[in-house]
Design a protein around this motif. Structure first.
Motif, PDB file in Angstrom:
ATOM      1  N   LEU A  81      54.351 -20.944 -21.155  1.00  0.00           N
ATOM      2  CA  LEU A  81      54.077 -20.575 -22.545  1.00  0.00           C
ATOM      3  C   LEU A  81      52.858 -21.266 -23.127  1.00  0.00           C
ATOM      4  O   LEU A  81      52.338 -20.832 -24.136  1.00  0.00           O
ATOM      5  CB  LEU A  81      55.284 -20.910 -23.428  1.00  0.00           C
ATOM      6  N   PHE A  82      52.405 -22.373 -22.509  1.00  0.00           N
ATOM      7  CA  PHE A  82      51.437 -23.188 -23.236  1.00  0.00           C
ATOM      8  C   PHE A  82      50.091 -22.505 -23.432  1.00  0.00           C
ATOM      9  O   PHE A  82      49.438 -22.736 -24.445  1.00  0.00           O
ATOM     10  CB  PHE A  82      51.266 -24.568 -22.587  1.00  0.00           C
ATOM     11  N   ILE A  83      49.672 -21.634 -22.516  1.00  0.00           N
ATOM     12  CA  ILE A  83      48.368 -20.981 -22.688  1.00  0.00           C
ATOM     13  C   ILE A  83      48.395 -19.986 -23.848  1.00  0.00           C
ATOM     14  O   ILE A  83      47.589 -20.116 -24.792  1.00  0.00           O
ATOM     15  CB  ILE A  83      47.897 -20.344 -21.367  1.00  0.00           C
ATOM     16  N   PRO A  84      49.353 -19.005 -23.844  1.00  0.00           N
ATOM     17  CA  PRO A  84      49.392 -18.119 -25.029  1.00  0.00           C
ATOM     18  C   PRO A  84      49.713 -18.882 -26.313  1.00  0.00           C
ATOM     19  O   PRO A  84      49.154 -18.545 -27.362  1.00  0.00           O
ATOM     20  CB  PRO A  84      50.485 -17.114 -24.690  1.00  0.00           C
ATOM     21  N   LEU A  85      50.568 -19.910 -26.246  1.00  0.00           N
ATOM     22  CA  LEU A  85      50.874 -20.672 -27.458  1.00  0.00           C
ATOM     23  C   LEU A  85      49.634 -21.356 -28.009  1.00  0.00           C
ATOM     24  O   LEU A  85      49.476 -21.476 -29.222  1.00  0.00           O
ATOM     25  CB  LEU A  85      51.945 -21.722 -27.174  1.00  0.00           C
ATOM     26  N   ALA A  86      48.754 -21.791 -27.111  1.00  0.00           N
ATOM     27  CA  ALA A  86      47.525 -22.423 -27.584  1.00  0.00           C
ATOM     28  C   ALA A  86      46.725 -21.444 -28.427  1.00  0.00           C
ATOM     29  O   ALA A  86      46.175 -21.817 -29.477  1.00  0.00           O
ATOM     30  CB  ALA A  86      46.700 -22.916 -26.396  1.00  0.00           C
TER      31      ALA A  86
ATOM     32  N   HIS B  12      48.212 -29.263  -6.153  1.00  0.00           N
ATOM     33  CA  HIS B  12      48.378 -28.458  -7.351  1.00  0.00           C
ATOM     34  C   HIS B  12      49.686 -27.682  -7.294  1.00  0.00           C
ATOM     35  O   HIS B  12      49.998 -27.044  -6.294  1.00  0.00           O
ATOM     36  CB  HIS B  12      47.229 -27.453  -7.491  1.00  0.00           C
ATOM     37  N   LEU B  13      50.450 -27.763  -8.397  1.00  0.00           N
ATOM     38  CA  LEU B  13      51.544 -26.830  -8.593  1.00  0.00           C
ATOM     39  C   LEU B  13      50.968 -25.679  -9.409  1.00  0.00           C
ATOM     40  O   LEU B  13      49.872 -25.801  -9.958  1.00  0.00           O
ATOM     41  CB  LEU B  13      52.677 -27.500  -9.369  1.00  0.00           C
ATOM     42  N   LEU B  14      51.719 -24.578  -9.527  1.00  0.00           N
ATOM     43  CA  LEU B  14      51.187 -23.452 -10.299  1.00  0.00           C
ATOM     44  C   LEU B  14      50.900 -23.867 -11.740  1.00  0.00           C
ATOM     45  O   LEU B  14      49.893 -23.456 -12.315  1.00  0.00           O
ATOM     46  CB  LEU B  14      52.179 -22.288 -10.255  1.00  0.00           C
ATOM     47  N   ALA B  15      51.779 -24.720 -12.313  1.00  0.00           N
ATOM     48  CA  ALA B  15      51.580 -25.116 -13.716  1.00  0.00           C
ATOM     49  C   ALA B  15      50.313 -25.947 -13.883  1.00  0.00           C
ATOM     50  O   ALA B  15      49.552 -25.734 -14.827  1.00  0.00           O
ATOM     51  CB  ALA B  15      52.790 -25.884 -14.221  1.00  0.00           C
ATOM     52  N   THR B  16      50.063 -26.891 -12.977  1.00  0.00           N
ATOM     53  CA  THR B  16      48.870 -27.719 -13.151  1.00  0.00           C
ATOM     54  C   THR B  16      47.612 -26.900 -12.888  1.00  0.00           C
ATOM     55  O   THR B  16      46.595 -27.106 -13.535  1.00  0.00           O
ATOM     56  CB  THR B  16      48.889 -28.933 -12.200  1.00  0.00           C
TER      57      THR B  16
ATOM     58  N   LEU C 221      41.175 -18.704 -20.226  1.00  0.00           N
ATOM     59  CA  LEU C 221      42.553 -18.456 -20.642  1.00  0.00           C
ATOM     60  C   LEU C 221      43.196 -17.311 -19.860  1.00  0.00           C
ATOM     61  O   LEU C 221      44.354 -17.398 -19.475  1.00  0.00           O
ATOM     62  CB  LEU C 221      42.593 -18.148 -22.139  1.00  0.00           C
ATOM     63  N   GLY C 222      42.421 -16.240 -19.624  1.00  0.00           N
ATOM     64  CA  GLY C 222      42.969 -15.076 -18.922  1.00  0.00           C
ATOM     65  C   GLY C 222      43.449 -15.438 -17.538  1.00  0.00           C
ATOM     66  O   GLY C 222      44.566 -15.111 -17.133  1.00  0.00           O
ATOM     67  N   GLU C 223      42.602 -16.152 -16.819  1.00  0.00           N
ATOM     68  CA  GLU C 223      42.947 -16.518 -15.450  1.00  0.00           C
ATOM     69  C   GLU C 223      44.139 -17.481 -15.420  1.00  0.00           C
ATOM     70  O   GLU C 223      45.061 -17.339 -14.610  1.00  0.00           O
ATOM     71  CB  GLU C 223      41.731 -17.174 -14.797  1.00  0.00           C
TER      72      GLU C 223
ATOM     73  N   ARG D 169      42.715 -24.303 -14.919  1.00  0.00           N
ATOM     74  CA  ARG D 169      41.870 -23.124 -15.130  1.00  0.00           C
ATOM     75  C   ARG D 169      41.872 -22.687 -16.587  1.00  0.00           C
ATOM     76  O   ARG D 169      40.835 -22.320 -17.129  1.00  0.00           O
ATOM     77  CB  ARG D 169      42.376 -21.961 -14.262  1.00  0.00           C
ATOM     78  N   GLY D 170      43.085 -22.704 -17.216  1.00  0.00           N
ATOM     79  CA  GLY D 170      43.223 -22.103 -18.548  1.00  0.00           C
ATOM     80  C   GLY D 170      42.728 -22.984 -19.672  1.00  0.00           C
ATOM     81  O   GLY D 170      41.961 -22.532 -20.515  1.00  0.00           O
TER      82      GLY D 170
END
Lengths: 317, 300
Positions: free
Chosen positions: B145-150, A264-268, A280-282, A273-274
């Motif tokens: 950005l993709f989470i808040p953009l969603a 896992h990278l931070l983005a994946t 979404l918060g996490e 999780r999100g």
């Protein structure tokens, strides 16, 4: 004839009504010109950036707006070994892939800087890996790394170098290295073509002077090519670091963070999780934790630019 | 006679030492330049070759390396492509991707041309700070950005709609194009505009009739760059689009063709190949603009 022409000209001049005058009024024109770009960036970039930071301090899930929970998300992350593994792999991935991309890319740029036939054709096909959608080449790599039908394994077995299939993506460390290999493959063309542009701006007279002074090839590289290339190298590297650190597509397409969350990278992880997990918060908290690294890379870029201006004898503004 | 007979050997013997020298340097050149270059090309192009050959291989050959040499096809087949075109909504995905890419390119070209013109030519107080802000916007990656953009897209009621993508892609296209066009406008002589101003042209006339025609190469570069970037975009399309028929090609191949435990490798590779072709063809027409915009943007 001349009378009618003059009449037409006068009428055209009177046509400037209030709208034309308004459009020619500079402050209004500036606002109008900037409005589309600034509005788009405000609504879909600045606002989400702020919203993302706010979301990181809430317990929002998909379909339910959350409440402020302070640092809870971050406290949870601090104790989460999967998060720390993602931080480790993001840094490791960025560091190793950047070294690989720039080492090989610089070498390729130096090769292309020679007098070669079909130079523009070579340059065109070398850029190919970079323009084709990442996900689609990632799928090709996924097939190349297939545990059963990997072509690399087949070649090694046929050559008698190995007895069994190579394990590319089924255990942690081989998977990590395989992903780095795919990232380097995709990054080389961009680095090579950008650095080639930098190489071509170096004046040949510098090399001639160095040759007259009896320099060796390494000395010419070390004391002419490298310092002259440094400004462009710094900019390209900043971009490369930012976009490698926040990479998503390759990992998502080839391993989806597996085996057992090791790649896992931070983005994946933020995506898992999100969006997939609905927290979404996490997810936002994980995404926000990338910002310090990006700020660091941007500052690096800024100082490289300042240095460049100083080298060119311009004032630092 | 004897003089003419003697003449030929003399030059060849004289030329011998340089010739061996040149042979020496040629072989040296071979080892230091051509061999590494060939290796680079082989490695950079191999995945494409492998992708293409897999797309046309019948399944019998695809999963049997012992009786068939995997590097070649003995009986090429169009089955995978037929499955892709008629068994899935691939044409639909292509159409969506094309529409999204073209619309977002046009939108960001308009926005960034106006912005670049304002920043570079109208020169107002603080224009350099606006330029810097737009440059910084380019450094904000989609991954954060993709989470808040969603959630923004959801609030706007655009979730699961390609319009969301058309509106969101300019966030990374506008900074890049503006940056590129600022550099381009800088290269157009200011005197041309001054002449037009003296002749009584309005600012908009100047932009339309003088600056824009001169900036056409820059606009083409920005346009093809935007088109490829939006064609390749993945994370927003993955996060904002749910229903199968509205997906873009990169997302659809990964999420719709990879189902269950048995992967249709032939169809996957055919899909990747077909998805890469439009960009590759587009790119091959404008390759010089592409290279100049890439290097120009880096140098700027």
């Amino acid at each position: 004839m001349s009378a009618t022409a003059a009449e037409g000209w006068i009428r055209k001049n009177q046509e400037q009504n209030w709208l034309t005058r308004l459009l020619d009024w500079k402050p209004f024109l500036v606002v109008m010109c900037l409005l589309p770009a600034v509005a788009l960036l405000m609504v879909f970039l600045t606002y989400p950036l702020g919203l993302g930071i706010w979301l990181a301090f809430t317990d929002t899930t998909i379909g339910r707006s959350g409440v402020w929970v302070g640092l809870e998300n971050f406290e949870f992350m601090m104790e989460d070994p999967i998060f720390w593994n993602a931080v480790f792999y993001s840094v490791f991935y960025t560091a190793v892939a950047t070294v690989g991309k720039f080492g090989l890319g610089l070498w390729l740029a130096l090769l292309l800087n020679n007098h070669l036939p079909f130079k523009s054709f070579l340059r065109a096909i070398i850029l190919l890996p970079w323009i084709v959608p990442t996900v689609l080449t990632a799928i090709a790599f996924w097939w190349i790394y297939n545990p059963q039908f990997s072509i690399i394994s087949w070649v090694f077995i046929e050559l008698g170098l190995r007895d069994s299939n190579i394990d590319f993506i089924n255990t942690a460390w081989p998977a990590r290295w395989s992903l780095i290999g795919a990232n380097v493959w995709r990054g080389i063309p961009f680095v090579a073509i950008s650095l080639l542009a930098g190489l071509q701006t170096i004046s040949p007279s510098l090399y001639e002077a160095a040759l007259l002074d009896g320099s060796t090839g390494w000395q010419r590289f070390r004391y002419i090519t490298f310092p002259m290339l440094l400004p462009i190298l710094a900019i390209v590297m900043t971009f490369s670091i930012i976009f490698t650190f926040t990479d998503f597509q390759l990992v998502y397409a080839i391993t989806r963070g597996g085996p057992v969350n090791s790649t896992h990278l931070l983005a994946t992880l933020a995506f898992q999780r999100g969006i997939a997990g609905g927290q979404l918060g996490e997810g936002a908290a994980i995404a926000v934790s990338m910002i310090p690294f990006l700020v660091f890379a941007t500052l690096f870029s800024y100082f490289a630019l300042a240095r460049r201006k100083w080298q060119q004898g311009e004032s630092n503004d | 006679m004897s003089a003419t007979a003697e003449a030929p050997p003399a030059p060849s013997s004289a030329a011998a030492p340089p010739e061996t020298l040149s042979w020496d340097s040629r072989s040296r050149r071979m080892v230091t330049i051509w061999v590494p270059l060939a290796c680079f090309l082989l490695i950079l192009l191999f995945p494409f070759y492998w992708m293409s050959i897999t797309a046309f291989k019948p399944n019998a050959e695809l999963y049997d390396y012992n009786t068939h040499n995997p590097f070649w096809i003995t009986s090429p087949t169009l089955d995978h492509i037929r499955l892709l075109l008629f068994g899935t909504s691939y044409p639909r995905w292509l159409l969506t991707t094309m529409t999204v890419a073209i619309c977002s390119t046009v939108l960001s070209l308009i926005a960034s041309t106006l912005a670049a013109y304002a920043i570079q030519r109208l020169r107002f107080k603080g224009s350099q700070y606006v330029g810097l802000a737009i440059y910084l916007a380019y450094l904000v990656p989609p991954s954060i950005l993709f989470i808040p953009l969603a959630t923004v897209v959801f609030q706007l009621g655009l979730f699961d709609s390609p319009i969301a993508l058309i509106l969101v892609y300019p966030t990374f296209l506008v900074p890049f194009c503006t940056w590129l066009l600022i550099g381009y406008f800088k290269s157009i002589p200011f005197e041309l505009e001054e002449c037009a101003l003296i002749d009584g042209a309005t600012r908009l006339q100047i932009l339309r009739q003088i600056t824009l025609p001169l900036a056409v190469p820059g606009l083409i570069s920005a346009g093809i760059f935007s088109f490829t970037l939006s064609w390749n975009e993945f994370i927003y399309a993955l996060a904002f689009i749910q229903s199968s028929e509205r997906k873009t090609v990169p997302v659809a191949i990964l999420t719709e063709l990879v189902t269950g435990d048995v992967y249709q490798w032939g169809a996957l590779m055919a899909g990747s190949l077909l998805g890469s072709l439009p960009v590759a063809i587009f790119y091959s027409f404008f390759v010089d603009y592409y290279v100049s915009s890439l290097t120009g943007a880096v140098k700027e």
